[in-house]
Design a protein around this motif. Structure first.
Motif, mmCIF file in Angstrom:
data_model
loop_
_atom_site.group_PDB
_atom_site.id
_atom_site.type_symbol
_atom_site.label_atom_id
_atom_site.label_comp_id
_atom_site.label_asym_id
_atom_site.label_seq_id
_atom_site.Cartn_x
_atom_site.Cartn_y
_atom_site.Cartn_z
ATOM 1 N N ILE A 79 58.226 -23.024 -47.271
ATOM 2 C CA ILE A 79 59.488 -22.312 -46.597
ATOM 3 C C ILE A 79 59.649 -24.574 -45.965
ATOM 4 O O ILE A 79 58.219 -25.329 -45.283
ATOM 5 N N ALA A 80 60.295 -25.352 -46.072
ATOM 6 C CA ALA A 80 61.267 -26.742 -45.680
ATOM 7 C C ALA A 80 61.515 -26.729 -43.733
ATOM 8 O O ALA A 80 62.543 -25.813 -44.279
ATOM 9 N N SER A 116 71.885 -31.745 -40.844
ATOM 10 C CA SER A 116 73.830 -32.231 -40.514
ATOM 11 C C SER A 116 73.057 -33.654 -41.525
ATOM 12 O O SER A 116 74.126 -34.125 -42.303
ATOM 13 N N HIS A 117 72.245 -33.823 -42.356
ATOM 14 C CA HIS A 117 72.282 -34.694 -43.267
ATOM 15 C C HIS A 117 71.933 -34.492 -44.828
ATOM 16 O O HIS A 117 70.798 -34.296 -44.688
ATOM 17 N N ALA A 118 73.193 -34.453 -45.676
ATOM 18 C CA ALA A 118 72.945 -33.024 -46.613
ATOM 19 C C ALA A 118 71.734 -33.672 -47.828
ATOM 20 O O ALA A 118 71.207 -32.862 -48.524
ATOM 21 N N SER A 119 70.994 -35.223 -47.508
ATOM 22 C CA SER A 119 70.187 -35.224 -48.233
ATOM 23 C C SER A 119 68.911 -34.864 -47.881
ATOM 24 O O SER A 119 67.979 -34.288 -49.033
ATOM 25 N N HIS A 120 68.523 -34.415 -46.682
ATOM 26 C CA HIS A 120 67.694 -32.813 -46.536
ATOM 27 C C HIS A 120 67.085 -32.370 -46.916
ATOM 28 O O HIS A 120 65.701 -32.047 -47.692
ATOM 29 N N ARG A 162 68.263 -31.403 -49.262
ATOM 30 C CA ARG A 162 68.685 -31.883 -51.182
ATOM 31 C C ARG A 162 67.329 -31.830 -51.303
ATOM 32 O O ARG A 162 66.747 -31.636 -52.466
ATOM 33 N N GLN A 163 66.072 -32.633 -50.588
ATOM 34 C CA GLN A 163 65.122 -32.788 -50.608
ATOM 35 C C GLN A 163 64.294 -32.150 -50.931
ATOM 36 O O GLN A 163 63.146 -31.675 -51.326
ATOM 37 N N ALA A 164 64.313 -31.445 -49.983
ATOM 38 C CA ALA A 164 63.216 -29.640 -49.818
ATOM 39 C C ALA A 164 63.786 -29.147 -51.005
ATOM 40 O O ALA A 164 62.473 -28.335 -51.804
ATOM 41 N N ALA A 165 64.578 -28.709 -51.171
ATOM 42 C CA ALA A 165 64.996 -27.697 -52.636
ATOM 43 C C ALA A 165 63.985 -28.611 -53.843
ATOM 44 O O ALA A 165 63.800 -28.357 -54.868
ATOM 45 N N ALA A 202 73.274 -21.443 -50.922
ATOM 46 C CA ALA A 202 74.554 -21.751 -51.696
ATOM 47 C C ALA A 202 74.377 -22.877 -53.239
ATOM 48 O O ALA A 202 73.909 -22.827 -54.523
ATOM 49 N N GLU A 203 74.311 -23.554 -52.180
ATOM 50 C CA GLU A 203 74.260 -25.074 -53.000
ATOM 51 C C GLU A 203 72.854 -25.014 -53.585
ATOM 52 O O GLU A 203 72.524 -25.659 -54.770
#
Length: 172
Positions: free
Chosen positions: A62-63, A71-75, A77-80, A110-111
């Protein structure tokens, strides 16, 4: 029960104050997550943090995210990329920001094929009128459960015996 409690945090002997979350484990352990991305104006009183380790719960990772982090897509994404299959965000979203912000969270589910939990404040806070409506989206982006609005509501997600997530909301 593991509780995640948001609060201002000062680590060690540092002079800077961070926006953070204490993770209180059932075994008495305490971990810290600190908000990485500040909203405009927060930098007057707070410094950006470094995040924190994912929580381990059985086979799940769990991230955590605090408000503007998501609100920063990188956050997410990095968790995944780091192996999280659940993304849990504690937020303060107003009625006007609810639709675009929850669209982001639903899209991340979804992404990145992960369960996304959003705990939104359900009452007034420092002059902000919060939207409430905490929600949970499945790894396909489908809504699992949501609270109906502001007020005291608990949104719960459980896996059934087949591994599918089920949700409910309980007024408290």
């Amino acid at each position: 029960i593991t509780a995640v409690v948001g609060m201002p945090i000062r680590l060690g002997g540092a002079s800077e104050v961070l926006i953070g979350a204490l993770v209180l484990g059932p075994d008495g352990s305490v971990a810290v997550y600190t908000k990485q991305h500040l909203h405009p104006g927060e930098d007057v009183a707070f410094a950006a943090g470094q995040g924190g380790a994912a929580l381990e719960w059985g086979d799940d990772r769990i991230a955590l995210a605090v408000c503007a982090d998501f609100s920063h897509a990188s956050h997410p994404r990095q968790a995944a990329e780091d192996g999280a299959n659940i993304y849990a965000a504690g937020v303060l979203i107003s009625e006007g920001g609810y639709a675009p912000d929850t669209a982001l969270l639903q899209g991340y589910a979804a992404e990145h094929r992960m369960l996304v939990l959003m705990a939104n404040h359900g009452g007034p806070s420092g002059g902000w009128a919060c939207a409430g409506r905490s929600a949970i989206w499945g790894a396909d982006g489908g809504l699992i459960a949501a609270s109906p609005g502001v007020g005291d509501t608990l949104v719960i997600a459980r896996r059934d015996t087949g591994g599918q997530w089920q949700g409910e909301q309980v007024a408290i």
